[in-house]
Design a protein around this motif. Structure first.
Motif, short mmCIF file in Angstrom:
data_model
loop_
_atom_site.label_atom_id
_atom_site.label_comp_id
_atom_site.label_asym_id
_atom_site.label_seq_id
_atom_site.Cartn_x
_atom_site.Cartn_y
_atom_site.Cartn_z
N PHE A 157 0.83 -1.20 0.00
CA PHE A 157 0.00 0.00 0.00
C PHE A 157 0.87 1.26 0.00
O PHE A 157 0.63 2.19 -0.78
N VAL A 158 1.89 1.27 0.86
CA VAL A 158 2.76 2.46 0.94
C VAL A 158 3.51 2.66 -0.38
O VAL A 158 3.64 3.78 -0.87
N THR A 159 3.97 1.55 -0.97
CA THR A 159 4.64 1.63 -2.27
C THR A 159 3.70 2.25 -3.30
O THR A 159 4.09 3.11 -4.10
N MET A 160 2.46 1.79 -3.27
CA MET A 160 1.45 2.30 -4.21
C MET A 160 1.24 3.80 -4.00
O MET A 160 1.24 4.56 -4.98
N VAL A 161 1.09 4.22 -2.77
CA VAL A 161 0.87 5.64 -2.49
C VAL A 161 2.09 6.47 -2.91
O VAL A 161 1.95 7.51 -3.56
N LEU A 162 3.28 5.97 -2.60
CA LEU A 162 4.49 6.70 -2.99
C LEU A 162 4.56 6.84 -4.51
O LEU A 162 4.95 7.89 -5.02
N SER A 163 4.15 5.80 -5.22
CA SER A 163 4.24 5.87 -6.68
C SER A 163 3.20 6.81 -7.25
O SER A 163 3.29 7.24 -8.39
N ILE A 164 2.20 7.17 -6.45
CA ILE A 164 1.22 8.16 -6.90
C ILE A 164 1.72 9.58 -6.59
O ILE A 164 1.63 10.47 -7.41
N VAL A 165 2.27 9.77 -5.38
CA VAL A 165 2.60 11.14 -4.95
C VAL A 165 4.04 11.55 -5.26
O VAL A 165 4.41 12.70 -5.04
N ALA B 292 -5.60 -13.68 -18.19
CA ALA B 292 -5.73 -13.79 -19.64
C ALA B 292 -4.52 -13.25 -20.37
O ALA B 292 -3.91 -13.94 -21.20
N GLY B 293 -4.18 -12.01 -20.11
CA GLY B 293 -2.99 -11.47 -20.76
C GLY B 293 -3.25 -10.64 -21.99
O GLY B 293 -2.30 -10.14 -22.59
N PHE B 294 -4.52 -10.51 -22.41
CA PHE B 294 -4.80 -9.52 -23.44
C PHE B 294 -4.67 -8.14 -22.83
O PHE B 294 -4.80 -7.97 -21.61
N ASN B 295 -4.45 -7.14 -23.63
CA ASN B 295 -4.56 -5.78 -23.12
C ASN B 295 -5.21 -4.86 -24.14
O ASN B 295 -4.96 -4.99 -25.34
N THR B 296 -6.06 -3.95 -23.65
CA THR B 296 -6.69 -2.97 -24.54
C THR B 296 -6.06 -1.60 -24.38
O THR B 296 -6.31 -0.71 -25.18
N ILE B 297 -5.30 -1.41 -23.29
CA ILE B 297 -4.53 -0.19 -23.18
C ILE B 297 -3.06 -0.57 -23.05
O ILE B 297 -2.74 -1.67 -22.63
N SER B 298 -2.19 0.33 -23.45
CA SER B 298 -0.76 0.04 -23.46
C SER B 298 -0.27 -0.20 -22.03
O SER B 298 -0.34 0.68 -21.18
N THR B 299 0.23 -1.41 -21.77
CA THR B 299 0.68 -1.74 -20.42
C THR B 299 1.84 -0.86 -19.98
O THR B 299 1.91 -0.43 -18.84
N SER B 300 2.76 -0.57 -20.92
CA SER B 300 3.95 0.18 -20.53
C SER B 300 3.66 1.67 -20.35
O SER B 300 4.48 2.39 -19.78
N ASP B 301 2.50 2.14 -20.82
CA ASP B 301 2.15 3.55 -20.64
C ASP B 301 1.32 3.78 -19.37
O ASP B 301 0.98 4.93 -19.05
N ALA C 220 1.77 3.20 -10.45
CA ALA C 220 0.81 2.58 -9.53
C ALA C 220 -0.09 1.59 -10.26
O ALA C 220 -0.42 0.52 -9.74
N GLY C 221 -0.48 1.92 -11.49
CA GLY C 221 -1.30 1.02 -12.31
C GLY C 221 -0.56 -0.27 -12.63
O GLY C 221 -1.12 -1.36 -12.56
N LYS C 222 0.72 -0.12 -12.95
CA LYS C 222 1.54 -1.31 -13.24
C LYS C 222 1.64 -2.19 -12.00
O LYS C 222 1.55 -3.42 -12.08
N PHE C 223 1.84 -1.55 -10.86
CA PHE C 223 2.00 -2.30 -9.62
C PHE C 223 0.70 -3.01 -9.25
O PHE C 223 0.70 -4.17 -8.82
N LEU C 224 -0.42 -2.33 -9.45
CA LEU C 224 -1.72 -2.95 -9.19
C LEU C 224 -1.89 -4.18 -10.07
O LEU C 224 -2.38 -5.23 -9.63
#
Ligand SMILES: [K+]
Ligand SMILES: [K+]
Lengths: 453, 453
Positions: A369-377, B284-293, B297-301
């Motif tokens: 969670f903290v990693t996630m928050v840091l990567s946002i702020v 699944a592994g398909f993607n509709t938006i560019s994963t690297s862009d 935080a999105g990548k980590f999620l």
């Protein structure tokens, strides 16, 4: 403080010590922040930004060592002594408290389960408590004093008698309490002493002794007399040894050809630096080689070691060596098809395994969670966030450089993380959930199964 | 194959199915690699590099979807059909096997513990097995056919009748089997269809249906008749729903202002893309938006969701939704001071908790190890390694772009990781440890305790 608790009766002990600990920490942190924000605490005579003073104070009391301003150059002698006292209070206070709680819980749960305490403290009464607290302080100060004298032999030639002794004392306290604060200046930590054998061995010894926990330390001290070690001591000592040795081998191999870390050192320097890199995540936070110049694999290994951290009831943080050991042995039991976790030919009750699991998972969730928050702020690399979050949570104090670049929200997040990491993730979670640890469920549901994996 | 096993007797079933599965997978992978390396399989008529053919074949059989060469542009129609058949074999074979094993183990362990199977398969005999296999295949092919027809309505206008139908079939099979292979070309995956409602909803449905596992699927299909769901089905369905919804909200918030992902889409597009981003890591592994862009935080999620993965006995990978749910509920039990893990008013035996713990820890260790190795043998960012290692292990197939830059050692590591991830980390570990799952310890040691956390 201890006496009062005893008078209030047994029930008080079940949950209150933790609250006292948490609130006591908060009070000391606040007091420290106010002192450090005063003009008298800074070298240039200007008041220090309150958030930075709070950050420093939290870092000191929680014996973390992350700093937004450099301790050696920003703070005056007064400020530095405040920091040293905060470290000592945090380290010693926690150690005494943890020992007391272990003693109390050990008495409550079962007489047969002779806990890790020695005969002198088996009779639990007011005298015993005071005696114990004095005993813990006595051992702490003795070790710190010895460390200070040895370190002074290296600092005096460089800084003169008074400053040399002062540097010896400060770094000895900082090392034994696993705080990681240094006075060397410019965020250098101990990098100027990367191949100084005396400083390396002394600091490492202080870190390890402070990190194995007071209970185990007492057992080791009395081993010559008792000729036995509890299961807990065996686990802590073997896990610590394993982590230090395998970590050192890992850093040695990963960094061997890296000219920015150990590549240009001679063999003695390479070995010392690898050992130090392996000891410091347990969870001191000094560094003798540049953390940000390590290979990616070296940084990642540091993160893993930091997450595991030190041993219970010590000045260090992390999920703890014994937690990791217990979880590992549970995996071994599952793989071997055994019903129970077995360690050194003892069965471990599932309640310990569940508790270890909870600590590891809550810790993992907090770091995530903290990693996630840091990567946002923040702006920077992902590994900086993961490294910083783990370091703050495990009260390590190592950083890849993010600490000084923290935004206001980033600072607040790290302050909270250090505090949670010090008080303990499970403790905090249970406190939030308003439940006592020993409550037994009244309803017993029928058993059922689910498919996993 | 199934029949032979039955004739060989009961003992054979305990461990052998896993070995058969592991070896069968390896054989199919090797056969696929040979076929794909032939000149006839590539579009330009030249033989494909064997390591890339092996990588593609492993990725297809293990329904991962990571590719070092682009499926749509590199391989000929023949090569693509080989890949589709490998996917179908991997997905269906595993599903059938997993169902059979669950059935067999369910029968062996206890009659009272009515497993997730329906009446038709309660009598376990050769007819039953054949019938079951046919039943699994029937459901699989029916769902894939429906998916193919719906997808074709979108592909035919773009590619013409034949190619449109072919694209519909390929992507339907790839989605239901959670393979993530696509024919769109240039590693685009489904990005051109980011706001195509029909394609999004169809692919997502196929992924989810394929990912909840055949046992749960059967229960859901028969729910109108039976009016009851097993604990396992409840856990899988609620965990899946929770992960998809909370993940979608997470991506929506994290990427809302990111112009490179969903920032420039209208609200419908934003919602569809967020949902898709949340569904595709399951696995699944398909993607509709560019994963690297994506944002960091999105990548980590994505990494976190990939690690959890799909449900047991499905075409998906990861530690599994039910494992994560069980571990989470164990933490809840510890925090609440309960002795046992309770889920939907049922107690869960500690053997399941220990097993879940073992799976999670072994998986975590594998991902950590692979990330470490990648960071040694590759050049790039740490998050790329962690993302790639998790994706390969959980047989997801998403990448931040590292796959095409893999060195030879990197390719070999990822091939092994995909294989381990598909066969199962605990299975592999137990196979290596040469132990059966059901062995009971003969020596019962006395209980002892250690301090943790
Ligand atoms: K520290
Ligand atoms: K996949």
């Amino acid at each position: 403080m201890f006496i009062k608790e005893k008078i209030d009766g047994i029930k008080f002990y079940r949950f209150q010590p933790v609250q006292v600990l948490a609130l006591g920490f908060a009070a000391v942190i606040l007091l420290g922040a106010i002192l450090l924000s005063l003009p008298i605490s800074s070298r240039d005579g200007n008041p220090t930004n309150f958030i930075d003073a709070l950050f420093t104070s939290t870092s000191a009391v929680c014996v973390t060592g992350l700093v937004t301003v450099d301790t050696g150059t920003h703070y005056s002698l007064f400020g530095q002594i405040v920091i040293m006292l905060l470290i000592q209070t945090g380290g010693l206070g926690f150690m005494t408290f943890a020992t007391l709680i272990a003693l109390i819980l050990g008495k409550k749960i079962s007489l047969r389960e002779r806990l890790i305490m020695q005969e002198a403290y088996n009779t639990f009464n007011i005298q015993g408590v005071v005696k114990l607290a004095l005993y813990v302080m006595g051992i702490t100060f003795s070790i710190e004093l010895i460390g200070a004298l040895i370190l002074s032999t290296q600092f005096i030639p460089q800084y003169g008698l008074l400053k040399g002794l002062y540097f010896g004392l400060f770094h000895s306290v900082s090392a034994f309490c696993n705080a990681g604060f240094d006075l060397i200046g410019n965020f250098q930590s101990l990098t100027p002493y990367v191949d100084n054998t005396v400083i390396n061995l002394t600091i490492m010894s202080l870190i390890i002794i402070g990190g194995i926990g007071f209970a185990v330390l007492t057992e080791v001290i009395n081993y010559r007399k008792t000729r036995r070690l509890s299961l807990h001591a065996k686990v802590v000592l073997s896990a610590t040894a394993f982590l230090i040795i395998s970590g050192a081998i890992g850093f040695f191999l990963l960094e061997y050809t890296n000219p920015k870390t150990i590549g240009n050192l001679n063999m003695k320097g390479k070995i010392l630096a690898s050992l130090f890199a392996s000891v410091t995540p347990r969870t001191a936070g000094f560094n003798t080689i540049s953390t940000s110049d390590m290979t990616t694999a070296g940084k990642f290994l540091t993160i893993v070691l930091m997450f595991i951290g030190a041993s219970p009831g010590s000045t260090g943080g992390g999920i703890k060596t014994s937690t990791a050991f217990l979880l590992f042995m549970t995996v071994v039991a599952v793989v071997q098809g055994k019903e129970d976790t077995e360690i050194y030919q003892k069965r471990i009750n599932k309640s310990y395994v569940y508790r270890a699991l909870a600590i590891a998972l809550i810790s993992f969730t907090i770091v995530t969670f903290v990693t996630m928050v840091l990567s946002i702020v923040q702006h920077g690399d992902f590994i900086e966030y993961l490294y910083e979050a783990t370091s703050a949570f495990a009260t390590v104090g190592l950083t890849l450089g993010l600490t000084t670049r923290l935004t206001l929200i980033g600072k607040i997040i790290i302050i909270i993380t250090m505090y949670i990491g010090r008080v303990g993730p499970l403790t905090i979670t249970m406190a939030i959930a308003h439940k006592q640890q020993t409550t037994t469920s009244l309803i017993r549901y029928p058993e059922d199964k689910i498919l996993i994996g």
